[in-house]
Design a protein around this motif. Structure first.
Motif, short mmCIF file in Angstrom:
data_model
loop_
_atom_site.label_atom_id
_atom_site.label_comp_id
_atom_site.label_asym_id
_atom_site.label_seq_id
_atom_site.Cartn_x
_atom_site.Cartn_y
_atom_site.Cartn_z
N ASN A 190 -3.57 3.73 3.28
CA ASN A 190 -3.64 3.26 4.96
C ASN A 190 -3.61 1.78 4.82
N HIS A 191 -2.89 1.25 5.75
CA HIS A 191 -2.42 -0.26 5.77
C HIS A 191 -3.61 -1.09 5.30
N PRO A 223 -0.74 10.63 8.11
CA PRO A 223 -0.17 9.45 7.95
C PRO A 223 1.31 9.23 8.46
N GLU A 273 -7.70 6.60 13.42
CA GLU A 273 -7.96 5.49 13.81
C GLU A 273 -8.33 5.16 15.04
N GLN A 329 -4.51 4.34 19.73
CA GLN A 329 -3.80 3.80 18.43
C GLN A 329 -4.31 2.31 18.24
N GLU A 369 -2.58 11.40 -3.55
CA GLU A 369 -1.96 10.54 -2.58
C GLU A 369 -1.03 9.41 -3.21
N SER A 387 5.81 9.16 3.64
CA SER A 387 4.21 9.40 4.18
C SER A 387 4.10 10.67 4.17
N ASP A 439 0.73 -1.27 -0.09
CA ASP A 439 0.04 0.02 -0.14
C ASP A 439 0.84 1.13 0.04
N THR A 460 -0.46 4.36 8.89
CA THR A 460 -1.58 4.32 10.00
C THR A 460 -1.70 5.79 10.46
N ASN A 461 -3.01 6.39 10.78
CA ASN A 461 -3.41 7.58 11.30
C ASN A 461 -3.93 7.60 12.77
N THR A 476 -5.65 -1.37 2.77
CA THR A 476 -6.70 -0.90 1.92
C THR A 476 -6.52 -1.70 0.56
#
Length: 671
Positions: free
Chosen positions: A469-470, A412, A389, A396, A465, A285, A277, A384-385, A472
């Motif tokens: 996101n991991h 991100p 999230e 987290q 982009e 990032s 991803d 990851t955000n 996706t």
């Protein structure tokens, strides 16, 4: 597909969704191995977007795609796949432990296929899709079954798909790890309550969410996945991942480089393909170096409040923060946690009194980053955000949870670097952000999978982009995975069309050329060697030299090609086609023998009539040749000038072109 049927196996709940026309028989299995999940080990954190993984949660993700309209779920159903979803009972157990669970389930799937065969069905070999950590578990399981076929039988598997799976580890921010470790450090409360101090209480002792967060850090799977592990709150015990570079590599590496392999070691019958991803163009990032990831401020510790509140003038506070890593070669603060009581002395009469605060630390922990560490938060990769999230809690989702937080970084940060998802073994600070596009890379260390795909730039109305996101599922990577799953094993070299883009956002071939001499002479005693500009495991090469009559060898395979001049000719062409999973063609013009005749025309823009200068341009100029002449006013690359003798006179001149085989000249006069 039919409603799922569930089978409780040792170590996992297996959900089976049968394909069309299969009744209750497994005929065409797609085994889905779930990702990392903390639900079992951290029940107090489940409310914060950490519910258990299930096939019911997966199917909407593969149905409603981002960046396009490919229905992965519908395509699998139309193709008749039986979905077999593995939900581990102990998700955070060691990867080797859950790999044994997968081995047992694959054995059961193969037994179910045998039963289907007795009912007249023709069954297919298994396909395994490992999501994130599930990719490591699936790969370990298939490797162990291959090495020890007498234990569970051969895997009968043709393909393992690794979807954003951290084959070289995932990055659990060191600052967050140290920050959380600090909550488990005993508080210095002897002056407040000597009896409680004997119990060595910490912030996590009386808070279930904090206790769960620390527990998650101590789980085998957490530590086996992390690129770096912090085992204390002050950064004095930060260790690199030893599992992936040790036990895991020894199991899954079937190459001659693995000393555990011998000539009799069974080889896999399945292929590995991988998705990332992360950006295929190596775009990071976007997280700043040393970014503040979390903060804690003025937190009320409930179990201490009664003690403090009964002391006139006393208050209790917590201040802290976690930070990302600095630039490579630098060191910086990555975590601080301070718990304190504050007593205010009042001098005079309020509200005009003077207040003097006096603080006493119950906890004061700081951690500094280790030297020479790649700033992983900034790398390209599945991200990851933290803020997005955290759900209803300031925590987290993976792999660390925080409850002393009043602020989380909303942006991100890299979680699974692109190089890790594509299983690139050797990475340096210079190559950590390498490009992986159209089956080629500018990293000297190539991905150790048969085929791969990373994220292409995707523009929206407001931004572009580069990383996702991991885990996706986009329309593009879903269709690419589906194409790989559908690929007949016997034609595995056929390019996957979605992996070969004409405008991928970055081009690794634009500046690449065939290396080797551009001139061949009959007087040469040996052949000349030409080398492909693209080289990698699994690449195929097709060379041709034309006209064939002018070369001693006019076709070949492999990364290098040797030939020489066979007959007098002016020029020839060596052509190379490289198949990396995508096809690329390169041409090199070859001068055979001495340079070809020089062609030139008068160029008025170079002429100067007042000074009797006439300009010319060589129309077949070759930069590999050396040009010279006599009777010239000057020569520069393809341009030369001649000074004439006068209006009724002429000026003789000669232009020469020279290479290793000889010299060609042309003479003329200028009027």
């Amino acid at each position: 597909m039919k409603l799922p049927g569930s089978v409780l196996t040792p170590g996992a709940l297996v959900t089976v969704m049968y394909g069309k026309g299969h009744g209750r028989h497994v005929v065409k299995p797609l085994i889905l191995v779930e990702q990392y999940n903390i639900a079992g080990a951290a029940p107090n954190l489940v409310e914060c977007n950490n519910a258990n993984n299930t096939v019911e949660r997966l199917l909407p993700n593969i149905t409603s795609q981002v960046q396009g309209a490919f229905d992965f779920n519908e395509s699998l159903e139309a193709a008749g796949y039986d979905l077999i979803y593995i939900d581990f009972e102990r998700n955070l157990a060691s990867i080797a432990y859950n790999a044994q669970v997968v081995e047992y389930i694959i054995q059961q799937v193969n037994a179910w296929k045998s039963t289907a065969q007795t009912q007249g069905y023709t069954t297919d070999q298994n396909v395994v899709l490992g999501m994130s950590m599930g990719g490591l578990i699936g790969r370990y399981a298939l490797a162990e079954m291959t090495r020890n076929p007498t234990r569970f039988g051969p895997p009968d598997t043709r393909l393992l798909v690794l979807h954003d799976s951290p084959q070289r580890g995932a990055y659990n921010p060191l600052g967050l790890q140290c920050f959380t470790r600090a909550t488990a450090v005993p508080l210095n409360i002897a002056l407040l309550s000597p009896s409680i101090a004997l119990l060595q209480p910490s912030l996590s002792s009386f808070n279930g969410k904090l206790s769960d967060a620390v527990n998650v850090l101590d789980q085998p799977a957490t530590q086996q996945l992390a690129i770096l592990n912090a085992f204390d709150s002050r950064g004095n015990n930060i260790q690199p991942n030893t599992f992936i570079n040790g036990v895991y590599k020894d199991m899954v590496d079937f190459t001659a480089a693995n000393p555990n392999n011998t000539s009799s070691t069974p080889q896999p019958t399945y292929q590995l393909v991988a998705t990332s991803d992360g950006s295929q163009c190596g775009i990071g990032s976007g997280a700043p170096l040393g970014v503040q990831l979390s903060s804690a401020d003025t937190y009320t510790v409930n179990w201490l409040a009664p003690i403090v509140n009964n002391l006139p003038g006393f208050t209790l506070g917590v201040r802290g923060a976690a930070y990302g890593l600095p630039a490579y070669g630098q060191q910086a603060l990555i975590s601080r946690m301070r718990v304190y009581i504050e007593y205010t002395i009042k001098i005079g009469f309020c509200p005009f009194c003077v207040k003097i605060p006096i603080r006493f630390n119950l906890l004061n922990e700081e951690a500094t980053s280790p030297p020479n560490t790649i700033p992983y938060e900034t790398l390209p990769g599945g991200f990851t955000n933290l803020a997005a999230e955290s759900g209803d809690c300031s925590e987290q989702k993976f792999p660390i949870s925080l409850v002393l937080t009043t602020g989380l970084y909303n942006g991100p940060i890299c979680f699974v670097p692109t190089y890790s998802a594509l299983d690139v073994e050797t990475v340096t600070p210079a190559t950590a952000a390498a490009q992986y596009v159209n089956g080629i890379t500018n990293n000297p260390s190539s991905p150790r999978v048969a085929r791969y795909i990373a994220q292409r730039p995707s523009s929206t109305t407001s931004t572009t982009e580069y990383n996702l996101n991991h885990l996706t599922y986009t329309a593009r990577n879903s269709e690419w995975i589906f194409n790989e799953i559908q690929r007949p094993f016997s034609t595995s070299s056929t390019p996957n069309p979605l992996a070969c883009e004409s405008a991928p956002g970055c081009d690794l071939t634009a500046s690449k050329t065939i290396t080797g001499p551009s001139t061949l002479c009959t007087a040469n005693t040996g052949p000349a060697t030409y080398t492909s500009p693209l080289q990698g495991p699994g690449y195929t090469y097709a060379w041709s030299a034309s006209p064939c009559s002018a070369f001693t060898v006019c076709s070949g395979t492999g990364p290098t090609f040797q030939t020489r001049e066979a007959a007098a000719s002016s020029t020839g062409t060596i052509t190379l086609t490289v198949n990396t999973g995508c096809e690329f063609s390169f041409n090199k013009r070859i001068v055979l023998g001495a340079p070809e005749p020089i062609n030139y025309v008068e160029e008025p823009t170079l002429s100067d009539p007042c000074n009797k200068i006439i300009g010319y341009v060589i129309t077949n100029y070759d930069p590999s040749l050396v040009y010279s002449g006599t009777g010239l006013a000057g020569i520069n690359r393809s341009l030369f000038r001649v000074k004439s003798g006068g209006s009724a006179q002429t000026k003789a001149f000669t232009v020469r072109a020279t290479n290793d085989c000889g010299t060609t000249s042309v003479s003329d006069v200028a009027y």
